[in-house]
Design a protein around this motif. Sequence first.
Motif, PDB file in Angstrom:
ATOM      1  N   THR A   1       0.807  -1.215   0.000  1.00  0.00           N
ATOM      2  CA  THR A   1       0.000   0.000   0.000  1.00  0.00           C
ATOM      3  C   THR A   1       0.842   1.267   0.000  1.00  0.00           C
ATOM      4  O   THR A   1       0.398   2.307  -0.481  1.00  0.00           O
ATOM      5  CB  THR A   1      -0.938   0.047   1.217  1.00  0.00           C
TER       6      THR A   1
ATOM      7  N   ARG B   1      -6.562   3.706   4.251  1.00  0.00           N
ATOM      8  CA  ARG B   1      -6.999   2.379   3.836  1.00  0.00           C
ATOM      9  C   ARG B   1      -8.054   1.911   4.829  1.00  0.00           C
ATOM     10  O   ARG B   1      -7.753   1.573   5.967  1.00  0.00           O
ATOM     11  CB  ARG B   1      -5.821   1.408   3.827  1.00  0.00           C
TER      12      ARG B   1
ATOM     13  N   THR C   1      -9.075   4.123   0.182  1.00  0.00           N
ATOM     14  CA  THR C   1      -9.337   2.875  -0.520  1.00  0.00           C
ATOM     15  C   THR C   1     -10.113   1.966   0.422  1.00  0.00           C
ATOM     16  O   THR C   1      -9.950   2.032   1.646  1.00  0.00           O
ATOM     17  CB  THR C   1      -8.047   2.157  -0.972  1.00  0.00           C
TER      18      THR C   1
ATOM     19  N   CYS D   1      -4.558  -4.920 -11.210  1.00  0.00           N
ATOM     20  CA  CYS D   1      -4.048  -4.144 -10.083  1.00  0.00           C
ATOM     21  C   CYS D   1      -2.574  -3.838 -10.326  1.00  0.00           C
ATOM     22  O   CYS D   1      -1.745  -4.750 -10.371  1.00  0.00           O
ATOM     23  CB  CYS D   1      -4.211  -4.932  -8.781  1.00  0.00           C
TER      24      CYS D   1
ATOM     25  N   GLN E   1       2.450   1.595  -5.840  1.00  0.00           N
ATOM     26  CA  GLN E   1       1.833   1.258  -4.562  1.00  0.00           C
ATOM     27  C   GLN E   1       0.441   1.873  -4.499  1.00  0.00           C
ATOM     28  O   GLN E   1       0.131   2.833  -5.213  1.00  0.00           O
ATOM     29  CB  GLN E   1       2.691   1.767  -3.396  1.00  0.00           C
ATOM     30  N   CYS E   2      -0.389   1.339  -3.629  1.00  0.00           N
ATOM     31  CA  CYS E   2      -1.772   1.824  -3.504  1.00  0.00           C
ATOM     32  C   CYS E   2      -1.830   3.320  -3.219  1.00  0.00           C
ATOM     33  O   CYS E   2      -2.723   4.017  -3.697  1.00  0.00           O
ATOM     34  CB  CYS E   2      -2.495   1.058  -2.404  1.00  0.00           C
TER      35      CYS E   2
ATOM     36  N   CYS F   1      -1.544   4.899  -6.555  1.00  0.00           N
ATOM     37  CA  CYS F   1      -2.559   4.472  -7.513  1.00  0.00           C
ATOM     38  C   CYS F   1      -3.945   5.025  -7.158  1.00  0.00           C
ATOM     39  O   CYS F   1      -4.568   5.756  -7.938  1.00  0.00           O
ATOM     40  CB  CYS F   1      -2.602   2.945  -7.570  1.00  0.00           C
TER      41      CYS F   1
ATOM     42  N   CYS G   1      -8.771   2.204  -6.138  1.00  0.00           N
ATOM     43  CA  CYS G   1      -9.738   1.358  -5.426  1.00  0.00           C
ATOM     44  C   CYS G   1     -10.475   2.108  -4.321  1.00  0.00           C
ATOM     45  O   CYS G   1     -10.582   1.631  -3.195  1.00  0.00           O
ATOM     46  CB  CYS G   1      -9.034   0.119  -4.878  1.00  0.00           C
TER      47      CYS G   1
END
Length: 234
Positions: free
Chosen positions: A16, A107, A133, A186, A197-198, A201, A204
């Motif tokens: 993440t 998150r 996310t 993903c 990494q999340c 990105c 989501c």
Amino acid sequence: MLIATGLEDGGSNSKTGSMCQLYILRQDMNPLKASQIGADKAICGSCVHMGKVVTDEKTGLRKNVGRSCYVMLWRGPHVVFDAYQRGVYPEVTLAKARKLLAGKRVRAGAYGDPGAIPMAVWETILAKVHDVTGFTHMWRDKPELAAFCMASCDTEIGRVLAKALGFRTYRVRPEGAPKLAGEGHCPASKEMGKATQCAQCLLCGGHKSNAKADITIQVHGPGRNNFQPVLEAA
């Protein structure tokens, strides 16, 4: 209970990246024990990745078999619960939580399903975050979560049903299975070479992310060999 970690430095999750992690845990039970006896249903709902609880014929004790969840309980969830029992985390009001999370990438559900927390709580504490996310297996009963969560789907039919309820989807697919039309891989996954990494990105985040494509990822984690897609009922 809802516990936030990484408020100061964003934590150290390699997938993440720098994101505040919100853990959804039973307050009365270590997550390892909860999983062993099936009590994790309180915070994970009907997720197919929880595994099945059976009684050991030799010892008479209950145990979990077939768990395919990617979350390693003995790491994050266990460590966080242990710290909670030692009084590490101060209890705060929702207003204070909103202030602490303001401007951060969050998150929602490092462990546990966001559907286990009342929507009114999310609306309050996430009101001023930078980005969020989230993933939910409770999409059938909690369509309001589409605002910031992806519907976690494990079959193609499940994806169709979730989209009919207004969700963007995050589909776990068997190893080697192709993506579907309208899905993107993903980019933080192993299969995509962990290209990002999340935290960078941020696709989501349900409808909050303003992205259009759904996301798919190949089954992963220590329990990936136990993955058994279950056909969702219409």
